[in-house]
Design an enzyme around this catalytic site. Structure first.
Site, short mmCIF file in Angstrom:
data_model
loop_
_atom_site.label_atom_id
_atom_site.label_comp_id
_atom_site.label_asym_id
_atom_site.label_seq_id
_atom_site.Cartn_x
_atom_site.Cartn_y
_atom_site.Cartn_z
N CYS A 1 -6.17 12.34 13.21
CA CYS A 1 -7.31 10.96 12.89
C CYS A 1 -6.73 10.04 14.32
O CYS A 1 -6.08 10.63 15.19
CB CYS A 1 -6.72 10.24 11.69
SG CYS A 1 -4.82 9.84 11.90
N LYS B 1 0.61 -1.14 -0.04
CA LYS B 1 -0.12 0.12 -0.06
C LYS B 1 0.79 1.33 0.25
O LYS B 1 0.56 2.29 -0.88
CB LYS B 1 -1.01 -0.17 1.35
CG LYS B 1 -1.51 1.38 1.67
CD LYS B 1 -2.43 1.20 2.58
CE LYS B 1 -2.01 1.92 4.14
NZ LYS B 1 -1.63 3.10 4.11
N ASN B 2 1.79 1.35 1.03
CA ASN B 2 2.68 2.62 1.24
C ASN B 2 3.60 2.68 -0.09
O ASN B 2 4.02 3.86 -0.03
CB ASN B 2 3.33 2.50 2.51
CG ASN B 2 2.36 2.67 3.54
OD1 ASN B 2 1.21 2.83 3.47
ND2 ASN B 2 2.89 2.52 4.76
N ASP C 1 3.80 0.89 12.26
CA ASP C 1 2.70 -0.03 11.49
C ASP C 1 2.52 -1.38 12.02
O ASP C 1 1.58 -2.00 11.95
CB ASP C 1 2.74 0.12 9.76
CG ASP C 1 2.43 1.72 9.48
OD1 ASP C 1 1.85 2.06 10.39
OD2 ASP C 1 2.81 1.68 8.34
N ARG D 1 -8.74 -0.99 4.09
CA ARG D 1 -7.88 0.10 3.63
C ARG D 1 -6.81 -0.12 3.15
O ARG D 1 -5.89 0.28 2.33
CB ARG D 1 -7.79 1.37 4.96
CG ARG D 1 -8.98 2.23 4.79
CD ARG D 1 -8.52 3.53 5.66
NE ARG D 1 -7.25 3.84 5.52
CZ ARG D 1 -6.12 3.99 6.20
NH1 ARG D 1 -6.26 3.95 7.32
NH2 ARG D 1 -5.09 4.56 5.77
N ARG E 1 -1.13 14.33 12.99
CA ARG E 1 -0.76 14.22 11.49
C ARG E 1 -0.57 15.43 11.21
O ARG E 1 -1.34 15.97 10.09
CB ARG E 1 -1.44 13.29 10.94
CG ARG E 1 -1.87 11.95 11.55
CD ARG E 1 -2.28 10.89 10.30
NE ARG E 1 -1.29 10.03 9.64
CZ ARG E 1 -1.22 9.04 9.32
NH1 ARG E 1 -2.26 8.36 9.46
NH2 ARG E 1 -0.16 8.51 8.50
C1 UD1 Z 1 3.85 6.93 6.52
C2 UD1 Z 1 3.03 5.70 6.03
C3 UD1 Z 1 2.36 5.09 7.59
C4 UD1 Z 1 3.53 5.09 8.45
C5 UD1 Z 1 4.18 6.27 8.42
C6 UD1 Z 1 5.35 6.09 9.44
C7 UD1 Z 1 1.98 5.92 3.84
C8 UD1 Z 1 0.97 6.07 2.96
N1 UD1 Z 1 1.69 5.75 5.12
O1 UD1 Z 1 2.92 7.84 6.93
O2 UD1 Z 1 1.70 3.84 7.26
O3 UD1 Z 1 2.81 4.62 9.68
O4 UD1 Z 1 4.86 6.86 7.16
O5 UD1 Z 1 6.46 5.00 8.98
O6 UD1 Z 1 3.10 5.76 3.41
N2 UD1 Z 1 5.12 14.82 10.99
C9 UD1 Z 1 4.93 16.10 11.26
N3 UD1 Z 1 5.09 16.99 10.33
C10 UD1 Z 1 4.89 16.59 8.88
C11 UD1 Z 1 4.53 15.12 8.65
C12 UD1 Z 1 4.79 14.38 9.74
O7 UD1 Z 1 5.29 16.61 12.54
O8 UD1 Z 1 4.90 17.59 8.11
C13 UD1 Z 1 5.17 13.59 11.98
C14 UD1 Z 1 3.79 12.86 12.19
O9 UD1 Z 1 2.86 13.44 12.98
C15 UD1 Z 1 4.32 11.64 12.79
C16 UD1 Z 1 5.64 11.25 12.11
O10 UD1 Z 1 6.23 12.70 11.63
O11 UD1 Z 1 4.32 11.65 14.26
C17 UD1 Z 1 5.76 10.47 11.14
O12 UD1 Z 1 5.04 10.90 9.85
P1 UD1 Z 1 5.33 10.47 8.50
O13 UD1 Z 1 6.74 9.69 8.53
O14 UD1 Z 1 5.12 11.66 7.75
O15 UD1 Z 1 4.12 9.56 8.24
P2 UD1 Z 1 3.30 9.41 6.94
O16 UD1 Z 1 3.96 9.60 5.61
O17 UD1 Z 1 1.95 10.18 7.32
#
Ligand code: UD1
Length: 419
Positions: free
Chosen positions: A116, A22-23, A305, A397, A121
């Site tokens: 969420c 998925k990711n 995850d 999902r 997020r």
């Molecule tokens: C992706 C994965 C998700 C996985 C996560 C961490 C997808 C579609 N989803 O989610 O399954 O759990 O990586 O391995 O690939 N953060 C900030 N600011 C930002 C962005 C992120 O503070 O602009 C924080 C988030 O709140 C969280 C952490 O960084 O605490 C990790 O988030 P991130 O690595 O961005 O995860 P996703 O890309 O949302």
């Protein structure tokens, strides 16, 4: 499928092919927008998030044909730049479309994804990176974000935290930017490597993927391409956890064991026998797993995850262990449901302390989120009697057919669409 029923305490035995990731698939679908032509993806999982992304791409004017696991995206006809709010709510990772839209159209509009069940997020890192590339971003009322860039320009971007989504967004924006972009503090997840491999196959010039520094030399145009989505390491990890909890043996075909980082070694330390093969990974487990303590970390650390499925494994372990969640702040929703099955879990802030007991007891539980729902299925395999998992739409999902897969491994599991 709104309810899953599982009759526990049957050891698992069998072999399954692991679905596409998925990711990995979602950002690859976003990448297709960068090219005014055709992109074909093979081994795309038939899951809800993929269908949602297809709906978004179609709404924006792309042509999408999804036959079996082959997805053809024709992005010649992209005609809209505003992502409707309903899609942003349905799938927060749609934020990764911002970079490609800016690159292709010079403007894009979307909404703040909002919080969420697994945490707040934020998207500040996405916006920081895109701004550095020359995007003007206007944050309007009603959570609306309007972004505009005459021409994206290569630059140095330094992330204070290796966000997966922000790294992908900036990468996608930088591929056709003017000049060279250097991303420091980049995420190192295998899905980023796959995305870069795909982009390079389309004509991009990216190096350093898989390390903390990725360099992107902008190119003027990309070309038609075909790419195979790799196996889903989180789905594979979930099924390894299932064997850890229920006992038995399984072979998971179509997954690169190396992508599971330290998970196979961790399970080996808990008593499993692990067999790494070229085409997959084998596991066998007898008796209860030994308890361990760990914390989730960005790759190559233990993946957030798999934290919920791991909670289920610890819940039936022969001792006491702890999991500290360092990636998402609110990700212990599965714990309350596991407690209904007799699991002994204490949550204190970001730490879950677990005292193992075996077996758990079948109960009526609700899937709280995607991975939490899968964790309940793992726990149910080690529970006496029947477990009914409600609200299973969350699981769809990310898991193509968790009932099919676990049934192939010998589990007593069935789904009920009427609820
Ligand atoms: C992706 C994965 C998700 C996985 C996560 C961490 C997808 C579609 N989803 O989610 O399954 O759990 O990586 O391995 O690939 N953060 C900030 N600011 C930002 C962005 C992120 O503070 O602009 C924080 C988030 O709140 C969280 C952490 O960084 O605490 C990790 O988030 P991130 O690595 O961005 O995860 P996703 O890309 O949302």
């Amino acid at each position: 499928m709104s309810t899953i029923q599982i009759e526990g305490l049957r050891p698992l035995r069998g072999e399954i092919a692991v679905q596409g990731s998925k990711n990995a698939a979602l950002p690859m679908m976003a990448a297709a927008i960068l090219h005014k032509g055709v992109t074909v993806l093979e081994h795309v999982p038939r899951i809800r998030d993929v269908f949602c992304m297809i709906d978004i791409l179609k709404t924006m004017g792309c042509r999408c044909e999804f036959e079996g696991h082959r997805l053809t995206i024709g992005a010649q006809t992209l005609s809209r730049i505003a992502i409707p709010r309903s899609y942003v709510t349905a799938m927060r990772s749609s934020i990764v479309l911002l970079g490609p839209f800016l690159s292709r159209c010079g403007e894009a509009a979307t909404y703040y994804p909002g919080g969420c069940s697994i945490g707040s997020r934020p998207i500040d890192l996405h916006l920081y990176g895109l701004r550095k590339l020359g995007t003007e971003i206007e944050e309007r009322g009603d959570d609306k974000i309007a972004a505009r860039a005459e021409r994206l320009k290569g630059c140095e971007i330094v992330f204070p935290y290796p966000s997966v989504g922000a790294t992908e967004n900036v990468l996608l924006a930088a591929v056709r930017a003017e000049g060279t972009t250097v991303i420091r503090g980049a995420a190192r997840e295998p899905e980023i490597e796959s995305l870069c491999r795909m982009l390079n196959g389309m004509g991009a010039r990216i190096r350093g993927q898989g390390t903390g520094t990725i360099t992107v030399e902008g190119v003027d145009a990309l070309h038609d391409s075909e790419f195979r989505v790799p196996g889903d390491r989180i789905v594979a990890g979930t099924y390894l956890a299932a064997v850890m909890a229920a006992g038995g043996r399984a072979f998971l075909r179509g997954i690169e064991a190396d992508q599971l980082a330290g998970v196979p070694e961790l399970f080996a330390g808990m008593g499993a026998r692990i067999r790494r093969e070229e085409d997959g990974i084998g596991i066998s487990m007898e008796g209860r797993p030994a308890a361990v303590s760990l914390e989730t970390r960005p790759y190559p650390g233990f993946p957030t995850d798999l934290q919920s499925p791991m909670l289920s494994v610890l819940a039936v372990s022969s001792g006491s262990g702890q999991i500290r969640e360092t990636v998402f702040e609110g990700r212990f929703a599965a714990a309350e449901e596991l407690k209904k099955m007799g699991a002994q879990i204490e949550i204190d802030g970001r730490t879950a302390a677990v005292r193992g007991r075996y077996p758990l007891e079948g109960a009526e539980v609700d899937a709280p989120d995607l991975r939490g729902g899968a964790a309940l299925a793992v726990a149910a395999l080690a529970a006496a009697g029947e477990t009914r998992i409600r609200e299973c739409s969350h699981i769809l999902r990310g898991y193509e057919d968790i009932c099919r897969d676990l049934r192939l491994l010998g589990a007593g599991i069935r789904s009920n669409t009427s609820g």
